[in-house]
Design an enzyme around this catalytic site. Sequence first.
Site, PDB file in Angstrom:
ATOM      1  N   HIS A   1     -22.803  25.118  26.425  1.00 36.01           N
ATOM      2  CA  HIS A   1     -23.212  25.829  27.634  1.00 36.01           C
ATOM      3  C   HIS A   1     -22.604  27.230  27.574  1.00 36.01           C
ATOM      4  O   HIS A   1     -21.377  27.391  27.614  1.00 36.01           O
ATOM      5  CB  HIS A   1     -22.701  25.082  28.876  1.00 36.01           C
ATOM      6  CG  HIS A   1     -23.360  25.512  30.152  1.00 36.01           C
ATOM      7  ND1 HIS A   1     -23.125  26.736  30.743  1.00 36.01           N
ATOM      8  CD2 HIS A   1     -24.245  24.865  30.962  1.00 36.01           C
ATOM      9  CE1 HIS A   1     -23.827  26.826  31.857  1.00 36.01           C
ATOM     10  NE2 HIS A   1     -24.524  25.700  32.012  1.00 36.01           N
TER      11      HIS A   1
ATOM     12  N   HIS B   1     -68.866  58.165  21.939  1.00 38.47           N
ATOM     13  CA  HIS B   1     -69.258  57.190  20.905  1.00 38.47           C
ATOM     14  C   HIS B   1     -68.724  57.612  19.535  1.00 38.47           C
ATOM     15  O   HIS B   1     -69.261  57.198  18.511  1.00 38.47           O
ATOM     16  CB  HIS B   1     -70.782  57.034  20.845  1.00 38.47           C
ATOM     17  CG  HIS B   1     -71.434  56.881  22.185  1.00 38.47           C
ATOM     18  ND1 HIS B   1     -71.551  55.669  22.825  1.00 38.47           N
ATOM     19  CD2 HIS B   1     -71.969  57.808  23.025  1.00 38.47           C
ATOM     20  CE1 HIS B   1     -72.143  55.841  23.993  1.00 38.47           C
ATOM     21  NE2 HIS B   1     -72.401  57.134  24.138  1.00 38.47           N
TER      22      HIS B   1
ATOM     23  N   SER C   1     -46.776  59.743   0.526  1.00 37.40           N
ATOM     24  CA  SER C   1     -47.257  58.604  -0.245  1.00 37.40           C
ATOM     25  C   SER C   1     -46.495  58.540  -1.562  1.00 37.40           C
ATOM     26  O   SER C   1     -46.248  59.570  -2.201  1.00 37.40           O
ATOM     27  CB  SER C   1     -48.764  58.746  -0.523  1.00 37.40           C
ATOM     28  OG  SER C   1     -49.189  57.811  -1.502  1.00 37.40           O
TER      29      SER C   1
ATOM     30  N   ARG D   1     -46.455  54.362  13.432  1.00 37.42           N
ATOM     31  CA  ARG D   1     -45.366  53.557  13.993  1.00 37.42           C
ATOM     32  C   ARG D   1     -45.598  53.316  15.476  1.00 37.42           C
ATOM     33  O   ARG D   1     -45.371  52.205  15.982  1.00 37.42           O
ATOM     34  CB  ARG D   1     -44.031  54.260  13.784  1.00 37.42           C
ATOM     35  CG  ARG D   1     -42.838  53.480  14.317  1.00 37.42           C
ATOM     36  CD  ARG D   1     -41.581  54.332  14.343  1.00 37.42           C
ATOM     37  NE  ARG D   1     -41.313  54.898  13.030  1.00 37.42           N
ATOM     38  CZ  ARG D   1     -40.560  55.976  12.841  1.00 37.42           C
ATOM     39  NH1 ARG D   1     -40.019  56.606  13.871  1.00 37.42           N
ATOM     40  NH2 ARG D   1     -40.337  56.428  11.622  1.00 37.42           N
TER      41      ARG D   1
ATOM     42  N   SER E   1     -35.510  30.562  29.383  1.00 39.26           N
ATOM     43  CA  SER E   1     -34.334  31.256  28.869  1.00 39.26           C
ATOM     44  C   SER E   1     -34.520  31.756  27.440  1.00 39.26           C
ATOM     45  O   SER E   1     -34.311  32.935  27.139  1.00 39.26           O
ATOM     46  CB  SER E   1     -33.109  30.334  28.946  1.00 39.26           C
ATOM     47  OG  SER E   1     -31.978  30.961  28.400  1.00 39.26           O
TER      48      SER E   1
ATOM     49  N   ARG F   1     -34.919  35.801  26.263  1.00 38.76           N
ATOM     50  CA  ARG F   1     -33.939  36.440  25.378  1.00 38.76           C
ATOM     51  C   ARG F   1     -34.643  37.309  24.336  1.00 38.76           C
ATOM     52  O   ARG F   1     -34.061  38.258  23.810  1.00 38.76           O
ATOM     53  CB  ARG F   1     -33.092  35.386  24.658  1.00 38.76           C
ATOM     54  CG  ARG F   1     -32.088  34.658  25.527  1.00 38.76           C
ATOM     55  CD  ARG F   1     -31.435  33.547  24.716  1.00 38.76           C
ATOM     56  NE  ARG F   1     -30.699  32.617  25.550  1.00 38.76           N
ATOM     57  CZ  ARG F   1     -29.386  32.649  25.745  1.00 38.76           C
ATOM     58  NH1 ARG F   1     -28.670  33.594  25.167  1.00 38.76           N
ATOM     59  NH2 ARG F   1     -28.794  31.746  26.507  1.00 38.76           N
TER      60      ARG F   1
END
Length: 492
Positions: A92, A165, A295, A309, A340, A344
């Site tokens: 606990h 479009h 690259s 990213r 829980s 987390r």
Amino acid sequence: QSAVPEMQQSDEDLQAEVYRSPLVARYASPEMAANFGDRKKFTTWRRLWLWLAESQQQLGLAITDRQLAEMRASLDLLDLRLAAEEERKRKHDVMAHVHAFAAQCPAAAAVIHLGATSAYVGDNTDLICLRDALDILLPRLAAAIAALSRFAGQHRSLACLGFTHLQPAQLTTMGKRACLWLADLLADLRNLSRCRADLRFRGVKGTTGTQASFLQLFDGDHDRVERLDKLVTAKAGFPATYIVTGQTYSRKVDSEVLLQLAGFGATAHKIATDLRLLASWKEIEEPFERDQIGSSAMPYKRNPMRLERVCGLARHVMALAQDALNTHSVQWMERTLDDSSNRRLSIPEAFLAADIVASTLGSVFDGLVVYPMVIQRHLKEELPFMATENILAAMVKAGGNRQECHEVIRQLSQQAAAQVKERGLDNDLIERIQASDYFAPIRDRLPELLDPATFVGRAPRQVDRFLAEEVAPALAPFTAALEKLTAVEQRV
């Protein structure tokens, strides 16, 4: 026996042995990472126990000054090794830290966690972390908006192709397009600010939210239980507490916050995608550092790494909202514990990812590179077709027959389109119109009729009004925070 001498492992080597979330190891700011770190969580637990004991003493319980002084002296003296040993024994986490705290302040052991349930420290700490995370994120989002607003103002009149479009449509300006992005970001700023303003404290509620244990401690005195709740809430820096809770505050709160983070993720993804498309057309580039490699195989490439990213992490933010919705939907009665383990992961990761998305967008907006000559070339390729409406109107004003003029332009347009599509040549519609005797009455006006500035309508003025009436007021509450962020960046 090996002849190779043993090398002492560095902290970096030891960390490389196990998986670490890239959100912390690679991307997120130290402030946001620390906000969801164990040190913040466990020291906040101790402060909550202290605030509870202080308030209980103030309201008449037999808690001594010595006990409180002992707790204060140990607030930041975490013994995480001892706490881990206790947790292995007791299975606990909260009680493990109760015992670890009590071991450091034995005189106060009897009054630590008095009348409370685990959710007292767990949920109240989560709310503190939610509040503080929003306080970290909102200024970063405001900084990104400020940077983009500067870009919009600078390019308020730069005519460029508009797209519907994803096909060339009537012209707009680069600044006006940036204002479309800004409008969405302002909505996210409003929504996240509302979440921040709506946050309350769970406070002192007991096992099922009835405050029964505290009512017993205070011999049935409802007034003192109410005052206890308010005292602890004030010490935590919240203006109000949730009047009714189960064992936990409603997980609806988490879902509302993560939904707004997901909304910001969707906005960021859309903006980053637009910019990636513009980069592929070589109209705009994100900042590219002198020694940066685009690259490993193609040295000439300048890939939109930061924007990619943003898209990748924004998708993660959007996906995590589903976790919060599912968790809220299965909290049976006063609570279940299947929330829980999920929380987390989902709550910290949503903020960690949103944090780097906001700061990355800000850095991109602050250094966007625009190539007006490329934009002009693209305009030149499409503008002749778009100018036919102006040419048609000018011919009618000069006394021509509209239907007849329409047919002449239609035929010349098809011939020019064939040059572009079938032979890969430039659009020569204007040259064909200039060479046609039919258009002799307006030949001298063709440069005026082809001026891109005449095709953007009120876009520059819309930019000015939008920046003044909507963006500036939205950023005003963040003036001090933006100055602080700028100062930190300059030091770095």
